[in-house]
Design a protein around this motif. Structure first.
Motif, PDB file in Angstrom:
ATOM      1  N   ASP A 112       0.856  -1.209   0.000  1.00  0.00           N
ATOM      2  CA  ASP A 112       0.000   0.000   0.000  1.00  0.00           C
ATOM      3  C   ASP A 112       0.882   1.246   0.000  1.00  0.00           C
ATOM      4  OD1 ASP A 112       0.887   0.119   2.665  1.00  0.00           O
ATOM      5  OD2 ASP A 112      -1.087   0.651   3.458  1.00  0.00           O
ATOM      6  N   GLU A 113       2.039   1.124  -0.615  1.00  0.00           N
ATOM      7  CA  GLU A 113       3.012   2.227  -0.621  1.00  0.00           C
ATOM      8  C   GLU A 113       2.498   3.431  -1.414  1.00  0.00           C
ATOM      9  OE1 GLU A 113       6.588   0.605  -2.360  1.00  0.00           O
ATOM     10  OE2 GLU A 113       5.553  -0.049  -4.162  1.00  0.00           O
ATOM     11  N   VAL A 114       1.613   3.230  -2.387  1.00  0.00           N
ATOM     12  CA  VAL A 114       1.118   4.358  -3.182  1.00  0.00           C
ATOM     13  C   VAL A 114       0.065   5.137  -2.397  1.00  0.00           C
ATOM     14  CG1 VAL A 114      -0.116   5.011  -5.293  1.00  0.00           C
ATOM     15  CG2 VAL A 114       1.643   3.229  -5.371  1.00  0.00           C
ATOM     16  N   ARG A 115      -0.873   4.410  -1.852  1.00  0.00           N
ATOM     17  CA  ARG A 115      -1.904   5.061  -1.040  1.00  0.00           C
ATOM     18  C   ARG A 115      -2.174   4.210   0.195  1.00  0.00           C
ATOM     19  NH1 ARG A 115      -7.851   6.419  -3.353  1.00  0.00           N
ATOM     20  NH2 ARG A 115      -6.673   7.963  -4.559  1.00  0.00           N
ATOM     21  N   GLU A 116      -1.969   4.806   1.354  1.00  0.00           N
ATOM     22  CA  GLU A 116      -2.130   4.070   2.606  1.00  0.00           C
ATOM     23  C   GLU A 116      -3.505   3.413   2.686  1.00  0.00           C
ATOM     24  OE1 GLU A 116      -0.013   3.255   4.835  1.00  0.00           O
ATOM     25  OE2 GLU A 116      -1.566   2.210   5.993  1.00  0.00           O
TER      26      GLU A 116
ATOM     27  N   THR B  64      -4.732   1.197   0.706  1.00  0.00           N
ATOM     28  CA  THR B  64      -5.186   0.635  -0.570  1.00  0.00           C
ATOM     29  C   THR B  64      -4.139  -0.378  -1.031  1.00  0.00           C
ATOM     30  OG1 THR B  64      -6.328   2.668  -1.208  1.00  0.00           O
ATOM     31  CG2 THR B  64      -5.771   1.148  -2.982  1.00  0.00           C
TER      32      THR B  64
ATOM     33  N   ASP C 112       4.275  -0.740   4.805  1.00  0.00           N
ATOM     34  CA  ASP C 112       3.546  -0.719   3.526  1.00  0.00           C
ATOM     35  C   ASP C 112       3.747  -1.978   2.678  1.00  0.00           C
ATOM     36  OD1 ASP C 112       2.663   1.789   4.184  1.00  0.00           O
ATOM     37  OD2 ASP C 112       4.119   2.851   2.913  1.00  0.00           O
TER      38      ASP C 112
END
Ligand SMILES: [Ca+2]
Ligand SMILES: [Ca+2]
Length: 239
Positions: free
Chosen positions: A170-174, A176, A203
């Motif tokens: 979920d590194e792009v959006r916490e 998600t 993440d």
């Protein structure tokens, strides 16, 4: 009584003796069994010599024929072996080719998985999998997950505490979660109790030994084991 008549009488006596004394068959009796047709004339020495010559020729031919028969038997055995080998080869070629994995990978259905020996951060692990022609493994369903955890149990059992990275982050959006192939995590998952907890910004996801190999999120900079996957491919056709 002339010589011919004497020879004939002696010959007849010999036949009679041979017939009445089966335990002591004379050479003549044996010859008669072999080839009675050659005894066309016992009237004189010349006839016997002719018979012996014919007998010798017949025996020579018999020996030659026996040799030929033996040779044919050998050839027959060789041909039978060849037919057997060719049949096996044809059957093998008739089988549908199955996709296979590269060396060092284990196959599950049409996918191949490789379990690292060395430890890497999540980002480096991702790069290593891509460099090998694949990506981090994706246990998207229960069966794949079970296969991977069974493999991990046998490979890393000696270590008391570890995570094995797989391809979910979920590194792009916490909050998600996205698989390595870009698809979102929906439906089935196998999070450990209380995970994911994003503890100090975690993440990246792996199988956690402290959770019985259920999923936990961890810090992506952690150096640990990882699993790569690639597709099984059909072997090159051998013409
Ligand atoms: Ca997170
Ligand atoms: Ca966590």
């Amino acid at each position: 009584m002339n010589v011919s008549v004497v020879v004939l009488v002696l010959a007849l006596l010999q036949v009679v003796v041979g017939e009445t004394a089966p335990n002591n068959p004379g050479p003549r009796t044996e010859q008669c069994v072999c080839s009675p047709a050659i005894y066309v004339d016992y009237g004189d020495k010349k006839g016997e010599e002719a018979d012996s010559k014919v007998l010798y020729q017949l025996r020579t031919q018999l020996t030659l024929l026996q040799g030929s028969m033996e040779s044919l038997r050998t050839q027959q055995e060789i041909l039978i072996d060849e037919v057997s080998n060719l049949t096996a080869e044809l059957l093998k070629k008739a089988e549908p080719e199955k996709p296979v994995c590269p060396d060092g990978y284990v196959q599950f259905e049409d996918r191949c998985f490789n379990f690292s020996i060395e430890k890497k951060t999540y980002t480096d692990a991702r790069s290593a999998c891509q460099a090998a022609g694949g990506r981090l493994g994706m246990p998207k369903d229960q069966l794949t997950n079970d296969f991977l955890t069974n493999q991990i149990e046998t490979r890393y059992f000696a270590f008391s505490r570890y995570i094995v990275w797989f391809g979910l982050t979920d590194e792009v959006r916490e909050g998600t979660w996205v698989w390595e192939d870009g698809t979102p995590l929906i439906g089935w998952s196998d999070w450990a109790q209380g995970e994911p907890d994003d503890f100090f910004n975690q993440d990246c996801v792996g199988f956690g030994s402290r959770f019985g190999l259920k999923w936990e999120d961890g810090g992506c900079s952690l150096d640990t084991y990882y699993v790569c996957e690639t597709k099984a491919t059909f072997p090159p056709v051998d013409y």
